[in-house]
Design an enzyme around this catalytic site. Structure first.
Site, PDB file in Angstrom:
ATOM      1  N   TYR A  61      16.250  17.365 -11.238  1.00  0.00           N
ATOM      2  CA  TYR A  61      16.407  16.443 -12.364  1.00  0.00           C
ATOM      3  C   TYR A  61      16.705  17.159 -13.678  1.00  0.00           C
ATOM      4  CZ  TYR A  61      14.877  12.123 -10.076  1.00  0.00           C
ATOM      5  OH  TYR A  61      14.792  11.014  -9.294  1.00  0.00           O
ATOM      6  N   LYS A  88      12.500  22.386   1.786  1.00  0.00           N
ATOM      7  CA  LYS A  88      13.672  22.553   2.657  1.00  0.00           C
ATOM      8  C   LYS A  88      13.918  24.060   2.741  1.00  0.00           C
ATOM      9  CE  LYS A  88      17.159  20.977   5.073  1.00  0.00           C
ATOM     10  NZ  LYS A  88      16.989  20.288   6.371  1.00  0.00           N
ATOM     11  N   ASP A  94      13.300  16.610   5.698  1.00  0.00           N
ATOM     12  CA  ASP A  94      13.886  15.657   6.655  1.00  0.00           C
ATOM     13  C   ASP A  94      12.850  15.224   7.692  1.00  0.00           C
ATOM     14  OD1 ASP A  94      14.010  18.314   7.447  1.00  0.00           O
ATOM     15  OD2 ASP A  94      16.014  18.207   8.310  1.00  0.00           O
ATOM     16  N   ASP A 137      10.876  11.705  -5.298  1.00  0.00           N
ATOM     17  CA  ASP A 137      11.454  10.413  -5.685  1.00  0.00           C
ATOM     18  C   ASP A 137      11.841   9.633  -4.434  1.00  0.00           C
ATOM     19  OD1 ASP A 137      12.609   8.431  -7.391  1.00  0.00           O
ATOM     20  OD2 ASP A 137      14.570   9.238  -6.881  1.00  0.00           O
ATOM     21  N   ASP A 151       9.686   6.172  -2.479  1.00  0.00           N
ATOM     22  CA  ASP A 151      10.269   4.849  -2.220  1.00  0.00           C
ATOM     23  C   ASP A 151      10.099   4.509  -0.737  1.00  0.00           C
ATOM     24  OD1 ASP A 151      11.134   4.539  -4.844  1.00  0.00           O
ATOM     25  OD2 ASP A 151      13.030   3.626  -4.221  1.00  0.00           O
TER      26      ASP A 151
HETATM   27  C1  IPM Z   1      11.047   6.758 -10.395  1.00  0.00           C
HETATM   28  C2  IPM Z   1      12.409   6.286 -10.791  1.00  0.00           C
HETATM   29  C3  IPM Z   1      12.961   7.240 -11.841  1.00  0.00           C
HETATM   30  C4  IPM Z   1      13.060   8.608 -11.206  1.00  0.00           C
HETATM   31  C5  IPM Z   1      14.296   6.816 -12.477  1.00  0.00           C
HETATM   32  C6  IPM Z   1      14.216   5.439 -13.069  1.00  0.00           C
HETATM   33  C7  IPM Z   1      14.783   7.830 -13.469  1.00  0.00           C
HETATM   34  O1  IPM Z   1      13.243   6.187  -9.684  1.00  0.00           O
HETATM   35  O2  IPM Z   1      10.169   6.844 -11.261  1.00  0.00           O
HETATM   36  O3  IPM Z   1      10.833   7.050  -9.213  1.00  0.00           O
HETATM   37  O4  IPM Z   1      14.034   8.902 -10.492  1.00  0.00           O
HETATM   38  O5  IPM Z   1      12.146   9.419 -11.409  1.00  0.00           O
HETATM   39 MG    MG Z   2      12.258   6.507  -7.849  1.00  0.00          MG
END
Ligand code: IPM
Ligand code: MG
Length: 352
Positions: A141, A191, A223, A247, A251
């Site tokens: 990032y 990785k 992975d 990240d 999710d």
């Molecule tokens: C998260 C979000 C953020 C990230 C975005 C909105 C920049 O996806 O907090 O997970 O990638 O960190």
């Molecule tokens: Mg995110």
């Protein structure tokens, strides 16, 4: 006790869920005799609209001068133009960097009553209690160079995955300390079969593992980790990983809980100022309808009380109130119910 909390409701459903979380905090304040001073600021798309910048220097300074920051969500189609020079997400990244919050804690627990909302079979979900510790201010990032340009007659883009040893060490140490209060197990995700930065990551994990012989350490390639999250999530405890890997994995992990709307997060650094936010986004499709699930933000206030203010009893009270209403069958639309954001929060407040 007296605390100053900066609110950054942000965009989309952010203001709706933050508004309810504030009511929960106010209830806690009056029950336990604390005083919380709230100051509200703009960050994200709303700040671009008003000030031409997703995070102004003043807002960052106000956040740095408070005891903690509670954030809703940022972003939306209105600010999605890829050629725009500022984006709501840039404000969030600058805020994380500016607050020095290098570790993002994302706990994933599955309430038994919500198992049917997860795509996984209930027997896979039994006993799932994971804490992902995502490195938050380094890696892909933030690495430099990060840019686009014309090269060799074509368009060229680069992002850089870089880490210094100290950046890995501090987040790793935090993960080990957190594991000590849990099942004493750390899964370090990297990785290392391909990436040099991952070989440094793993080397430091092994070093810190040696300094903490009471904690079991395992290494998993990212992975494989993404597969294990679905095939055997119950035997993961603390998972520590690079910014971008974290990240993506969080999710994925969030679907275990039935809905992203349920999950909180805490971003911590050296100081006691933390940044607390639900892991869901700004959900432009349902913004303004008053139907968003406020639980992720309300549980984020519990993390705020625990990690920044050391108010463990108050934090646990919020968590058990949320648990209670879910057990009682209170549901917003994302988990199959009809309660509005406000009604869901009302039930939680009643249960406090
Ligand atoms: C998260 C979000 C953020 C990230 C975005 C909105 C920049 O996806 O907090 O997970 O990638 O960190
Ligand atoms: Mg995110």
């Amino acid at each position: 006790m007296n605390f100053k909390i900066t609110l950054l409701p942000g965009d989309g459903i952010g203001p709706e869920v933050v508004g309810e979380a504030v009511r929960v905090l106010e209830t806690i304040a009056s029950k336990y005799n604390h005083s919380f001073n709230f100051q509200e600021r703009l960050m994200g798309g709303c700040s671009i609209d008003k000030y031409g910048s997703s995070l102004t220097d003043e807002t960052l300074a106000d956040c740095q001068a408070s005891d903690s920051v509670l954030l809703g969500a940022v972003g939306g189609p209105k600010w999605d133009d890829p050629s725009a020079k500022d984006r709501p997400e840039r404000g969030l990244l600058a805020l994380r960097k500016g607050l020095g919050v290098f570790a993002n804690l994302r706990p994933v627990k599955v309430h038994p009553a919500l198992m049917e909302w997860s795509p996984l079979k209930p027997e896979k979900l039994q006993g799932v209690d994971i804490l992902v510790v995502r490195e938050l201010t380094g890696g892909l990032y933030f690495g430099q160079p990060k840019k686009r340009e014309m090269r060799e007659g074509g368009e060229y883009a680069v992002d850089t995955l870089e880490y210094y040893d100290y950046e890995v060490r501090r987040v790793m140490e935090l993960a080990f300390n957190l594991a000590r209060g849990r099942k004493k197990k750390v899964t370090s995700v990297d990785k290392a079969n391909v990436l040099e930065s991952s070989r440094l990551w793993r080397q430091i994990a092994i070093q810190i593992g040696g300094e903490n012989p009471d904690i079991e350490l395992e290494h998993t390639l990212v992975d494989t980790a993404s597969m294990r999250l679905i095939t055997g999530p119950a035997w993961m405890d603390v998972v520590v990983t690079e910014n971008m890997f974290g990240d993506i994995l969080t999710d994925e992990a969030s679907v275990l809980a039935g809905s992203m709307g349920m999950l909180p997060s805490a971003s911590l650094g050296e100081s006691t100022i933390g940044l607390y936010e639900p892991i869901h986004g700004s959900a432009p499709d349902i913004a303004g309808k008053g139907i968003a699930n406020p639980v992720g933000t309300i549980l984020s206030t519990a993390m705020l009380l625990r990690h920044s203010f050391k108010l463990e009893e108050e934090a646990a009270a919020i968590e058990s109130a949320v648990d209670g209403v879910i057990t009682d069958g209170c549901r917003t639309a994302d988990i199959g119910g009809k309660l509005t954001t406000r009604q869901m929060a009302d039930e939680i407040v009643k249960n406090l």
